[in-house]
Write a protein that holds these residues in place. Structure first.
Motif, PDB file in Angstrom:
ATOM      1  N   GLY A 123       0.820  -1.219   0.000  1.00 44.84           N
ATOM      2  CA  GLY A 123       0.000   0.000   0.000  1.00 44.84           C
ATOM      3  C   GLY A 123       0.842   1.252   0.000  1.00 44.84           C
ATOM      4  O   GLY A 123       0.565   2.207  -0.736  1.00 44.84           O
ATOM      5  N   PHE A 124       1.891   1.270   0.813  1.00 47.32           N
ATOM      6  CA  PHE A 124       2.795   2.419   0.840  1.00 47.32           C
ATOM      7  C   PHE A 124       3.489   2.575  -0.513  1.00 47.32           C
ATOM      8  O   PHE A 124       3.584   3.673  -1.049  1.00 47.32           O
ATOM      9  N   GLY A 125       3.951   1.472  -1.048  1.00 51.13           N
ATOM     10  CA  GLY A 125       4.630   1.518  -2.346  1.00 51.13           C
ATOM     11  C   GLY A 125       3.706   1.929  -3.474  1.00 51.13           C
ATOM     12  O   GLY A 125       4.104   2.666  -4.375  1.00 51.13           O
ATOM     13  N   LEU A 126       2.457   1.470  -3.427  1.00 48.52           N
ATOM     14  CA  LEU A 126       1.496   1.829  -4.466  1.00 48.52           C
ATOM     15  C   LEU A 126       1.178   3.322  -4.433  1.00 48.52           C
ATOM     16  O   LEU A 126       1.139   3.980  -5.467  1.00 48.52           O
ATOM     17  N   GLY A 127       0.966   3.850  -3.242  1.00 47.60           N
ATOM     18  CA  GLY A 127       0.738   5.289  -3.120  1.00 47.60           C
ATOM     19  C   GLY A 127       1.928   6.092  -3.606  1.00 47.60           C
ATOM     20  O   GLY A 127       1.782   7.101  -4.315  1.00 47.60           O
ATOM     21  N   THR A 128       3.105   5.636  -3.260  1.00 46.77           N
ATOM     22  CA  THR A 128       4.324   6.311  -3.704  1.00 46.77           C
ATOM     23  C   THR A 128       4.484   6.200  -5.217  1.00 46.77           C
ATOM     24  O   THR A 128       4.847   7.165  -5.877  1.00 46.77           O
ATOM     25  N   LEU A 129       4.181   5.028  -5.766  1.00 50.82           N
ATOM     26  CA  LEU A 129       4.277   4.815  -7.209  1.00 50.82           C
ATOM     27  C   LEU A 129       3.360   5.766  -7.972  1.00 50.82           C
ATOM     28  O   LEU A 129       3.752   6.347  -8.982  1.00 50.82           O
ATOM     29  N   ILE A 130       2.158   5.941  -7.475  1.00 55.16           N
ATOM     30  CA  ILE A 130       1.205   6.852  -8.130  1.00 55.16           C
ATOM     31  C   ILE A 130       1.685   8.292  -8.031  1.00 55.16           C
ATOM     32  O   ILE A 130       1.667   9.042  -9.013  1.00 55.16           O
ATOM     33  N   LEU A 131       2.140   8.689  -6.840  1.00 61.99           N
ATOM     34  CA  LEU A 131       2.530  10.092  -6.644  1.00 61.99           C
ATOM     35  C   LEU A 131       3.812  10.469  -7.374  1.00 61.99           C
ATOM     36  O   LEU A 131       3.933  11.592  -7.861  1.00 61.99           O
ATOM     37  N   ILE A 132       4.777   9.557  -7.458  1.00 54.04           N
ATOM     38  CA  ILE A 132       6.004   9.925  -8.160  1.00 54.04           C
ATOM     39  C   ILE A 132       5.852   9.812  -9.670  1.00 54.04           C
ATOM     40  O   ILE A 132       6.750  10.203 -10.408  1.00 54.04           O
ATOM     41  N   GLY A 133       4.717   9.312 -10.116  1.00 58.73           N
ATOM     42  CA  GLY A 133       4.448   9.267 -11.552  1.00 58.73           C
ATOM     43  C   GLY A 133       3.944  10.588 -12.113  1.00 58.73           C
ATOM     44  O   GLY A 133       3.788  10.719 -13.327  1.00 58.73           O
ATOM     45  N   ILE A 134       3.705  11.561 -11.252  1.00 62.28           N
ATOM     46  CA  ILE A 134       3.220  12.866 -11.693  1.00 62.28           C
ATOM     47  C   ILE A 134       4.434  13.748 -11.990  1.00 62.28           C
ATOM     48  O   ILE A 134       5.214  14.050 -11.080  1.00 62.28           O
ATOM     49  N   PRO A 135       4.604  14.152 -13.245  1.00 62.26           N
ATOM     50  CA  PRO A 135       5.768  14.975 -13.584  1.00 62.26           C
ATOM     51  C   PRO A 135       5.797  16.277 -12.786  1.00 62.26           C
ATOM     52  O   PRO A 135       4.758  16.828 -12.435  1.00 62.26           O
ATOM     53  N   VAL A 136       6.954  16.751 -12.497  1.00 59.81           N
ATOM     54  CA  VAL A 136       7.275  17.978 -11.759  1.00 59.81           C
ATOM     55  C   VAL A 136       6.914  17.842 -10.273  1.00 59.81           C
ATOM     56  O   VAL A 136       7.731  18.159  -9.422  1.00 59.81           O
ATOM     57  N   LEU A 137       5.734  17.339  -9.961  1.00 58.60           N
ATOM     58  CA  LEU A 137       5.357  17.171  -8.557  1.00 58.60           C
ATOM     59  C   LEU A 137       6.148  16.057  -7.881  1.00 58.60           C
ATOM     60  O   LEU A 137       6.227  16.009  -6.657  1.00 58.60           O
TER      61      LEU A 137
END
Length: 86
Positions: A51-65
């Motif tokens: 769950g932690f990794g999935l949330g991180t995976l989604i968030l770091i997939g957003i360019p610039v952010l």
């Protein structure tokens, strides 16, 4: 054709697991934990780590952010480890 459908969730789960391991490495390095202890912790808390990794995976997939979310993931991993240290 079944393999193609199984590959996507398996890849996401594995990527989430490895991303969680990667970001949990920072607090573990400070605590000087060995690999066996890290692996046991990841296996014991497998759904929490995915769950932690999935949330991180989604968030770091957003360019610039992702420039903001990567350091935040390190802080999150540290807090997660501190909270589950019991």
């Amino acid at each position: 054709i079944l393999g193609q459908f199984l590959y996507i969730p398996a890849n996401i789960a594995f990527s989430s697991w490895m991303l969680a391991y990667e970001f949990m490495e920072y607090p573990w390095a400070r605590a000087e934990k060995d690999f066996k202890t890290k692996r046991a912790y990841l296996w014991k808390h497998k759904f929490l780590m995915i769950g932690f990794g999935l949330g991180t995976l989604i968030l770091i997939g957003i360019p610039v952010l992702n420039l903001i979310f990567i350091p935040s993931a390190v802080v999150g991993a540290t807090l997660l480890l501190a909270k589950n240290k019991k």
